[in-house]
Motif scaffolding. Structure first.
Motif, PDB file in Angstrom:
ATOM      1  N   GLN A  28      10.051  75.159  27.747  1.00 54.81           N
ATOM      2  CA  GLN A  28      11.127  75.885  27.076  1.00 54.81           C
ATOM      3  C   GLN A  28      11.091  77.381  27.384  1.00 54.81           C
ATOM      4  O   GLN A  28      12.090  78.065  27.206  1.00 54.81           O
ATOM      5  N   ARG A  29       9.937  77.871  27.837  1.00 59.26           N
ATOM      6  CA  ARG A  29       9.837  79.280  28.196  1.00 59.26           C
ATOM      7  C   ARG A  29      10.169  79.538  29.659  1.00 59.26           C
ATOM      8  O   ARG A  29      10.148  80.674  30.108  1.00 59.26           O
ATOM      9  N   ASP A  87       0.271  76.215  29.603  1.00 61.34           N
ATOM     10  CA  ASP A  87       0.995  76.818  28.493  1.00 61.34           C
ATOM     11  C   ASP A  87       0.725  78.314  28.384  1.00 61.34           C
ATOM     12  O   ASP A  87       1.577  79.053  27.900  1.00 61.34           O
ATOM     13  N   ASP A  89       0.614  80.501  30.786  1.00 67.89           N
ATOM     14  CA  ASP A  89       1.573  81.189  31.657  1.00 67.89           C
ATOM     15  C   ASP A  89       2.321  80.146  32.478  1.00 67.89           C
ATOM     16  O   ASP A  89       1.865  79.765  33.559  1.00 67.89           O
TER      17      ASP A  89
END
Length: 101
Positions: A28-29, A87, A89
């Motif tokens: 989602q990022r 998660d 980066d």
């Protein structure tokens, strides 16, 4: 099912749920146009966790020895650790893939 088998199965289940949660949050990022490449690059992590679950299922069916349950738990925990690393980066996965081409 013995107590140690139950403990290892619960540990594996928690590790797989955490891995999926970490990877979902990381995706989602990432920019929406790069999400397909992100999931393609982290597929080995999910495969590793899935392999752990498959080995655990074989142990619980009685097809292989109980000692393989420790290996299955190790695979699931390794997959969870790798997903946590991703998660931290998520762009690192995409950048690594760009450089390796």
């Amino acid at each position: 099912m013995t107590d140690i088998q139950l403990l290892l199965c619960v540990l594996m289940s928690a590790a797989v749920v955490a891995a999926v949660g970490f990877l979902r949050g990381a995706s989602q990022r990432v920019h929406y146009s790069e999400r397909r490449a992100f999931w393609r690059n982290v597929a080995p992590v999910l495969t590793l966790s899935g392999l752990g679950i498959a080995v655990a299922a074989l142990v619980l069916q009685g097809w292989v020895a109980d000692g393989f349950l420790w290996a299955a738990a190790a695979l699931a925990l390794l997959g969870s650790a790798a997903s946590y690393w991703v998660d931290l980066d998520p762009q690192r996965v995409l950048a690594w893939r760009r450089v390796s081409r």
